[in-house]
Design a protein around this motif. Structure first.
Motif, short mmCIF file in Angstrom:
data_model
loop_
_atom_site.label_atom_id
_atom_site.label_comp_id
_atom_site.label_asym_id
_atom_site.label_seq_id
_atom_site.Cartn_x
_atom_site.Cartn_y
_atom_site.Cartn_z
N GLU A 136 28.65 -28.41 -42.34
CA GLU A 136 29.39 -27.71 -43.17
C GLU A 136 29.27 -27.93 -44.58
N SER A 137 28.05 -28.93 -44.54
CA SER A 137 27.77 -28.97 -46.43
C SER A 137 27.46 -28.48 -47.43
N GLY A 138 26.90 -27.45 -46.85
CA GLY A 138 26.62 -25.68 -48.41
C GLY A 138 25.09 -25.59 -47.42
N GLY A 139 24.63 -25.95 -47.04
CA GLY A 139 23.19 -25.21 -46.77
C GLY A 139 23.13 -23.86 -46.25
N LYS A 140 22.38 -22.87 -46.71
CA LYS A 140 22.36 -21.40 -47.37
C LYS A 140 21.91 -21.27 -45.24
N ARG A 141 21.54 -21.43 -44.42
CA ARG A 141 21.74 -21.42 -43.18
C ARG A 141 19.97 -20.22 -43.15
N LEU A 142 19.16 -20.43 -43.78
CA LEU A 142 17.74 -19.48 -44.56
C LEU A 142 17.61 -19.00 -43.09
N ARG A 143 16.90 -19.95 -42.69
CA ARG A 143 16.45 -19.88 -40.38
C ARG A 143 17.39 -19.08 -39.75
N PRO A 144 18.71 -18.94 -39.28
CA PRO A 144 18.84 -18.05 -38.45
C PRO A 144 19.20 -16.00 -39.34
N MET A 145 19.13 -17.17 -40.43
CA MET A 145 18.92 -15.56 -41.18
C MET A 145 18.53 -15.27 -41.01
N LEU A 146 16.73 -15.38 -40.37
CA LEU A 146 16.07 -15.08 -40.54
C LEU A 146 15.87 -14.19 -39.10
N THR A 147 16.26 -15.24 -38.12
CA THR A 147 16.50 -14.23 -36.95
C THR A 147 17.04 -12.77 -36.85
N LEU A 148 18.35 -12.68 -37.66
CA LEU A 148 19.11 -11.98 -37.38
C LEU A 148 18.71 -10.62 -37.84
N ALA A 149 18.36 -10.88 -39.38
CA ALA A 149 17.01 -10.07 -40.08
C ALA A 149 16.17 -9.39 -39.47
N ALA A 150 15.23 -9.72 -38.64
CA ALA A 150 14.47 -9.33 -37.87
C ALA A 150 14.41 -9.09 -36.70
N ALA A 151 16.11 -9.19 -36.89
CA ALA A 151 16.43 -8.24 -35.09
C ALA A 151 16.89 -6.96 -35.54
N GLY A 152 17.75 -7.27 -36.55
CA GLY A 152 18.56 -5.67 -37.45
C GLY A 152 17.06 -4.95 -37.38
N MET A 153 15.69 -5.66 -38.22
CA MET A 153 14.45 -4.50 -38.96
C MET A 153 14.51 -3.89 -37.45
N PHE A 154 14.67 -3.87 -36.24
CA PHE A 154 14.04 -2.98 -35.52
C PHE A 154 15.36 -2.81 -34.90
N GLY A 155 16.47 -2.79 -35.75
CA GLY A 155 17.21 -1.94 -34.88
C GLY A 155 18.62 -2.28 -33.41
N TYR A 156 17.71 -4.01 -33.56
CA TYR A 156 18.81 -4.20 -31.99
C TYR A 156 20.46 -4.31 -32.25
N ARG A 157 20.95 -4.33 -30.74
CA ARG A 157 22.35 -4.17 -31.22
C ARG A 157 22.68 -4.28 -29.98
N GLY A 158 22.17 -5.71 -29.25
CA GLY A 158 23.39 -6.53 -28.20
C GLY A 158 23.39 -7.90 -28.74
N GLU A 159 24.24 -9.15 -28.40
CA GLU A 159 24.74 -9.84 -28.83
C GLU A 159 23.54 -11.34 -28.88
N GLY A 160 22.13 -11.09 -28.40
CA GLY A 160 21.25 -12.70 -28.22
C GLY A 160 20.35 -12.56 -29.31
N HIS A 161 20.48 -11.84 -30.06
CA HIS A 161 20.40 -12.68 -31.69
C HIS A 161 21.05 -13.41 -32.33
N ILE A 162 22.51 -13.37 -32.27
CA ILE A 162 23.87 -14.14 -32.28
C ILE A 162 22.82 -15.35 -31.44
N ARG A 163 23.88 -15.73 -30.44
CA ARG A 163 23.20 -17.13 -29.84
C ARG A 163 21.19 -17.97 -30.14
#
Length: 338
Positions: free
Chosen positions: A55-82
């Motif tokens: 909770e100290s203010g990191g930008k969470r850049l690495r998980p955002m890369l995972t989410l954006a990569a999945a989003g780029m392919f139109g992924y609609r499942g739940e796996g990318h969250i975990r």
């Protein structure tokens, strides 16, 4: 006093991370909720230590890369969250372990966990987070994603050991330094991008492209971080300027200044870093030598080179807002002040 080199590059705010933050905001909220739920434990010290850093203010850049990569392919499942939460837990565990190894007093502008709870608690909570990360990977049910992240965890640990060997050793070569940052930093960036493609069931070429994007982005990110240690300000860095110098870390700005210096200058570096015999005014002297040998500028130049390779890796994908967001992340990492 040494010359402080400004690395700031004026860019439109949209060229930063606003776009990727906006695109993945809903998914990131779910990741954050999952992270909080997975830090719960009847052992009260575990959520206390984990929350201190998470909770100290990191930008969470690495998980955002995972989410954006999945989003780029139109992924609609739940796996990318975990998988995104797993990536963040791996990163957080690494920070906890790093601070113990480096004997760091601060992390993101506040006392490091080791300073509040001690080294033992920091290491063990880091291990707990790694365990939780692998549990979430298993829950996704993707053996390829598990393999990629498990490989990254092993490589990161190897990088930590490599850094122990290079610390306080001015004989370190640039190739050896780059091997450390490829392992310690770039490996997780690469895995974060690739698992976004894996969960979306993309082919080997697309997986490799996102792996290359992440690896080169990670290299650029770390090179800029190393330069900022000698040029930024504490308020934006979240640490004291010169922490790497005081810790005896051998980074690229040091290597360039050392290699390009005369024998008197090399003697200074060996005394202050190899021997850890730091005297009053040594940090200012180090910054002066870096300025005279263009060590910071050339470190940033190398970062831009890796940034260009990351940009090229995205060229196989059709134009989209997600691809544009991933491209803008490169500009943010190379031109950032913090």
């Amino acid at each position: 006093m040494g010359t402080v080199v400004s690395l700031k590059k004026k860019t439109d705010r949209e060229s930063g991370i606003d776009r990727i933050v906006g695109l993945v905001s809903e998914d990131m909220q779910r990741v954050n909720e999952l992270i909080l739920s997975k830090t719960g434990s009847e052992v009260t010290l575990i959520p206390e230590v984990a929350a201190h850093l998470i909770e100290s203010g990191g930008k969470r850049l690495r998980p955002m890369l995972t989410l954006a990569a999945a989003g780029m392919f139109g992924y609609r499942g739940e796996g990318h969250i975990r998988l995104a939460a797993s990536v963040e837990f791996m990163h957080t565990a690494t920070l906890l372990h790093d601070d113990v190894v480096d004997e760091s007093d601060m992390r993101r502008g506040k006392a490091s966990a080791r300073m509040v709870w001690g080294n033992e608690a920091s290491v063990l909570v880091g291990d707990f987070l790694l365990g939780q990360a692998f549990k979430m990977m298993v829950e996704v049910g993707s053996l390829p994603a598990l393999e990629v992240l498990a490989d990254a965890a092993a490589v990161i640990a190897e990088g930590e050991v490599m850094q122990l060997v290079t610390t306080q050793n001015t004989a370190t070569t640039e190739d050896e330094y780059l091997a450390v940052i490829r392992a310690k930093t770039a490996a997780l960036f690469a895995a974060a991008g690739e698992v976004g493609a894996i969960v979306a069931d993309r082919d080997a070429e697309e997986r490799a492209a996102l792996r290359s994007y992440g690896a080169n982005l990670g290299n650029a990110f770390q090179l800029v971080d190393d330069a900022l240690d000698y040029s930024g300000v504490q308020a934006t860095l979240g640490k004291k300027v010169g922490d790497d110098f005081r810790d005896g870390k051998i980074t690229l700005p040091v290597l360039l200044a050392y290699r390009r210096g005369n024998e008197e200058e090399r003697t200074f570096w060996r005394r202050s870093l190899n021997d850890r015999a730091v005297e009053e005014g040594d940090l200012e002297r180090a910054i002066e030598l870096m300025a005279s040998h263009r060590a910071l500028e050339d470190t940033i130049g190398r970062a831009r080179h890796y940034g260009a390779m990351a940009r090229d890796a995205l060229e196989i994908f059709p134009g989209s807002e997600y691809r544009q967001a991933l491209t803008e992340v490169i500009d943010f990492c190379v031109s950032r002040e913090f």
